[in-house]
Design an enzyme around this catalytic site. Structure first.
Site, short mmCIF file in Angstrom:
data_model
loop_
_atom_site.label_atom_id
_atom_site.label_comp_id
_atom_site.label_asym_id
_atom_site.label_seq_id
_atom_site.Cartn_x
_atom_site.Cartn_y
_atom_site.Cartn_z
N ARG A 109 -42.42 26.84 -40.26
CA ARG A 109 -42.05 26.01 -39.11
C ARG A 109 -43.28 25.57 -38.32
O ARG A 109 -43.39 24.40 -37.93
CB ARG A 109 -41.10 26.77 -38.17
CG ARG A 109 -40.69 25.89 -36.98
CD ARG A 109 -40.05 26.71 -35.88
NE ARG A 109 -39.59 25.86 -34.80
CZ ARG A 109 -40.29 25.57 -33.71
NH1 ARG A 109 -41.52 26.03 -33.56
NH2 ARG A 109 -39.79 24.79 -32.77
N ARG A 187 -36.54 38.68 -40.66
CA ARG A 187 -37.25 37.55 -41.26
C ARG A 187 -38.74 37.86 -41.32
O ARG A 187 -39.26 38.50 -40.41
CB ARG A 187 -37.12 36.27 -40.41
CG ARG A 187 -35.85 36.09 -39.68
CD ARG A 187 -35.85 34.85 -38.81
NE ARG A 187 -36.41 33.69 -39.42
CZ ARG A 187 -35.71 32.63 -39.82
NH1 ARG A 187 -34.42 32.60 -39.63
NH2 ARG A 187 -36.30 31.60 -40.38
N ASP A 307 -30.54 21.77 -30.78
CA ASP A 307 -29.87 23.05 -30.52
C ASP A 307 -29.27 23.13 -29.12
O ASP A 307 -28.33 23.89 -28.90
CB ASP A 307 -30.86 24.22 -30.67
CG ASP A 307 -31.14 24.57 -32.12
OD1 ASP A 307 -30.49 24.00 -33.01
OD2 ASP A 307 -32.02 25.43 -32.36
N ALA A 320 -32.24 22.22 -38.27
CA ALA A 320 -33.38 21.36 -37.96
C ALA A 320 -33.08 19.90 -38.36
O ALA A 320 -33.43 18.96 -37.65
CB ALA A 320 -34.62 21.87 -38.67
C1 LIG Z 1 -40.68 29.51 -31.19
C2 LIG Z 1 -39.64 29.05 -32.15
C3 LIG Z 1 -39.67 29.50 -33.47
C4 LIG Z 1 -38.69 29.08 -34.36
N1 LIG Z 1 -38.77 29.52 -35.66
C5 LIG Z 1 -37.86 29.07 -36.55
C6 LIG Z 1 -37.94 29.48 -37.92
O1 LIG Z 1 -38.82 30.21 -38.30
N2 LIG Z 1 -37.01 29.02 -38.78
C7 LIG Z 1 -35.99 28.19 -38.38
O2 LIG Z 1 -35.17 27.79 -39.21
N3 LIG Z 1 -35.89 27.78 -37.10
C8 LIG Z 1 -36.80 28.21 -36.18
N4 LIG Z 1 -36.69 27.81 -34.86
C9 LIG Z 1 -35.53 27.00 -34.43
C10 LIG Z 1 -35.58 25.62 -34.95
O3 LIG Z 1 -36.81 25.01 -34.67
C11 LIG Z 1 -34.43 24.88 -34.30
O4 LIG Z 1 -33.23 25.59 -34.57
C12 LIG Z 1 -34.22 23.47 -34.81
O5 LIG Z 1 -35.37 22.91 -35.35
C13 LIG Z 1 -33.70 22.59 -33.68
O6 LIG Z 1 -34.78 22.34 -32.82
P1 LIG Z 1 -34.69 21.94 -31.30
O7 LIG Z 1 -35.79 20.97 -31.07
O8 LIG Z 1 -33.32 21.57 -30.92
O9 LIG Z 1 -34.97 23.31 -30.54
P2 LIG Z 1 -36.28 24.23 -30.51
O10 LIG Z 1 -37.02 24.18 -31.77
O11 LIG Z 1 -35.81 25.55 -30.02
O12 LIG Z 1 -37.20 23.53 -29.38
C14 LIG Z 1 -36.90 23.57 -28.01
C15 LIG Z 1 -38.19 23.34 -27.24
O13 LIG Z 1 -37.89 23.17 -25.86
C16 LIG Z 1 -38.85 23.84 -25.07
N5 LIG Z 1 -38.24 24.11 -23.77
C17 LIG Z 1 -37.22 24.97 -23.50
N6 LIG Z 1 -36.90 24.90 -22.18
C18 LIG Z 1 -37.72 23.96 -21.61
C19 LIG Z 1 -37.87 23.46 -20.30
N7 LIG Z 1 -37.10 23.88 -19.29
N8 LIG Z 1 -38.82 22.52 -20.07
C20 LIG Z 1 -39.61 22.06 -21.09
N9 LIG Z 1 -39.51 22.53 -22.36
C21 LIG Z 1 -38.58 23.47 -22.63
C22 LIG Z 1 -39.15 25.08 -25.92
O14 LIG Z 1 -40.38 25.67 -25.57
C23 LIG Z 1 -39.16 24.51 -27.33
O15 LIG Z 1 -40.42 24.03 -27.70
C24 LIG Z 1 -37.65 28.22 -33.93
C25 LIG Z 1 -37.61 27.77 -32.59
C26 LIG Z 1 -38.60 28.17 -31.71
C27 LIG Z 1 -38.57 27.67 -30.28
#
Ligand SMILES: Cc1cc2nc3c(=O)[nH]c(=O)nc-3n(C[C@H](O)[C@H](O)[C@H](O)COP(=O)(O)OP(=O)(O)OC[C@H]3O[C@@H](n4cnc5c(N)ncnc54)[C@H](O)[C@@H]3O)c2cc1C
Length: 427
Positions: A109, A187, A307, A320
């Site tokens: 990731r 994991r 998410d 993702a």
């Molecule tokens: C640290 C981390 C590690 C992960 N590792 C894996 C993995 O190994 N394998 C896997 O399948 N999925 C992993 N995931 C989850 C995966 O990335 C998500 O399920 C998917 O890609 C959907 O992504 P998203 O952008 O909706 O959410 P996310 O990937 O969770 O991103 C949300 C982002 O919003 C930011 N954020 C939260 N609150 C605030 C706020 N108030 N103000 C500004 N920014 C904020 C967070 O820091 C984060 O960068 C991980 C997520 C994170 C955050």
């Protein structure tokens, strides 16, 4: 893109995960001014294996240079070997029938995230780090966020702040609590060096090809993938866990606890777990959230994406990908609506996405139960039954084309107050 259909539009995006980065890139490609707020103070190499199906693979491939950067770091195997917990070979699932659907990208990731992040910056997305959004606001003509006490306004806000979203509370008007799913995942992402030392596991460090193997047992499954010329290995172990809900990508895991979940299993699985450095082991609790009634704020200038709107179980292998589809769809809707009709775009985004996302979410439960609830005597007689369903309606899907195709009829049905779900057309 030759034209800049979104020029003059200012889009604020919260969260630099795959949802936020995709929305930012896709809005920027169309000429919008984009500011992306990320609470983390720097971009770190977090997480382990993540999977992007061919439905999101095609999104990466539209971004110049990204596919070329992803190829050398991603996993490339032509199939997945299923074995029973006692190491009896069950069946090999080969992906060749899916080639026409496009390309998958599975890898670390943090590494994939870094490539996408750099692409966003290269096309002019402004990413503000250490910028935790503490409040959201909207009026009839604008929407905005509060960061460190400063109010910043734009035409709309796309909130991709992840599973623990605070934007969700703003949109819903109440806090949506997660529930335990009854499962958790150990994991790991590790070097294959420790595996090379044991004849039981040395075969995994094959520099000539990537390997993908799954061992299945009653209510437990263990999947291993190797990549990067046999130097890296990732494994996930999904098991029953009734512990209280605490979602975290960094909660430490313990080798002895992981071993207890595979008692009586083949020594190969034990050897892989025992070779894992404990600082490379994460204990991740899987939670459920019921589908939200809406992803859109009352004035339709703030929308949840990724998410924040719809957390996925990993057994869907689509979390993702669906978060990226959200980002693309939102950008297409904003392009087609234009600056004067932003609420129309935001409502259309939700309507186009809602049913598809929830149908895909369900596959996380059905895939998991197919493995976990299996009768292993039957499985050995009919190993076909453990193959992952690979549905073309999920994987052979172009969310960008779909949004262009259904936007006008979606808006018409919204105006007519009809509840006909547009995304069904593609199911
Ligand atoms: C640290 C981390 C590690 C992960 N590792 C894996 C993995 O190994 N394998 C896997 O399948 N999925 C992993 N995931 C989850 C995966 O990335 C998500 O399920 C998917 O890609 C959907 O992504 P998203 O952008 O909706 O959410 P996310 O990937 O969770 O991103 C949300 C982002 O919003 C930011 N954020 C939260 N609150 C605030 C706020 N108030 N103000 C500004 N920014 C904020 C967070 O820091 C984060 O960068 C991980 C997520 C994170 C955050």
């Amino acid at each position: 893109m030759d034209s800049q259909p979104c020029s003059g539009l200012k889009v604020l995006i919260v969260g630099a995960g795959f949802a936020g980065l995709t929305a930012a890139i896709e809005c920027r490609r169309r000429g919008a001014d984009v500011i992306l707020f990320e609470s983390a103070k720097d971009r770190r190499q977090l997480g382990d294996i993540i999977s992007f199906g061919s439905n999101s693979g095609r999104i990466f491939r539209r971004w110049p240079g990204v596919e070329e950067a992803l190829d050398p770091i991603c996993h490339h195997s032509d199939g997945l070997d299923f074995r029973a917990f006692d190491d009896d070979f069950l069946i090999r699932q080969i992906w060749d029938s899916e080639e026409a659907w496009g390309k998958r990208f599975n890898g670390h990731r943090g590494e994939i995230h870094g490539i996408v992040w750099n692409h966003a910056v290269s096309i002019g997305v402004e990413i503000r780090l250490s910028s935790k959004v503490s409040e959201y606001f909207e009026t009839d003509t604008e929407a905005g966020v509060v960061v460190h006490g400063e109010k910043i306004s734009g035409d709309c806000v796309l909130a991709g702040d992840g599973v623990r979203s605070t934007a969700r509370t703003i949109v819903l008007g109440f806090e949506d609590k997660p529930k335990s799913s009854g499962y958790a995942v150990y994991r790991s992402w590790m070097s294959t060096e420790p595996l090379k030392k044991d004849p039981l596991t040395a075969w995994l460090a094959d520099p000539s090809k990537d390997l993908h193997v799954g061992w299945l047992g009653p209510d437990v499954h263990f999947l291993v993938a190797t990549l990067q010329n046999g130097t890296a290995c990732s494994w996930v172990l999904t098991h029953k866990d009734e512990a209280d809900v605490e979602e975290s990508w960094s909660a430490p895991g313990y080798v002895e606890d992981a071993i207890k979940t595979v008692e009586g299993w083949t020594p190969i699985v034990h050897a892989i777990i025992r070779a894992t450095p404990e600082d490379r082991l994460v204990d991740w609790k899987l939670v459920f959230r019921d589908p939200l009634p809406t992803w859109v704020s009352p004035k339709a200038r703030i929308a949840l994406i990724g998410d924040a709107a719809h957390p996925f179980l990993p057994t869907s292998i689509q979390g993702a990908s669906q978060s990226m589809e959200d980002g693309v769809t939102a950008a297409v809707c904003l392009e087609l609506a234009g600056k004067s009709k932003v609420p129309e775009a935001i409502r259309a985004y939700e309507k186009i996405r809602y049913e598809r996302v929830h149908a895909v979410q369900q596959t996380g439960v059905t895939n998991r139960d197919n493995w976990h609830k299996a009768d292993f005597d039957q499985v050995k007689k009919n190993p076909e039954s453990v193959k992952l369903p690979r549905q073309p309606w999920i994987l052979n899907f172009d969310c960008q084309q779909h949004a262009y195709d259904v936007y006008a009829e979606t808006v018409k049905s919204l105006q007519a107050g009809s509840d006909v779900p547009q995304s069904r057309a593609a199911l």
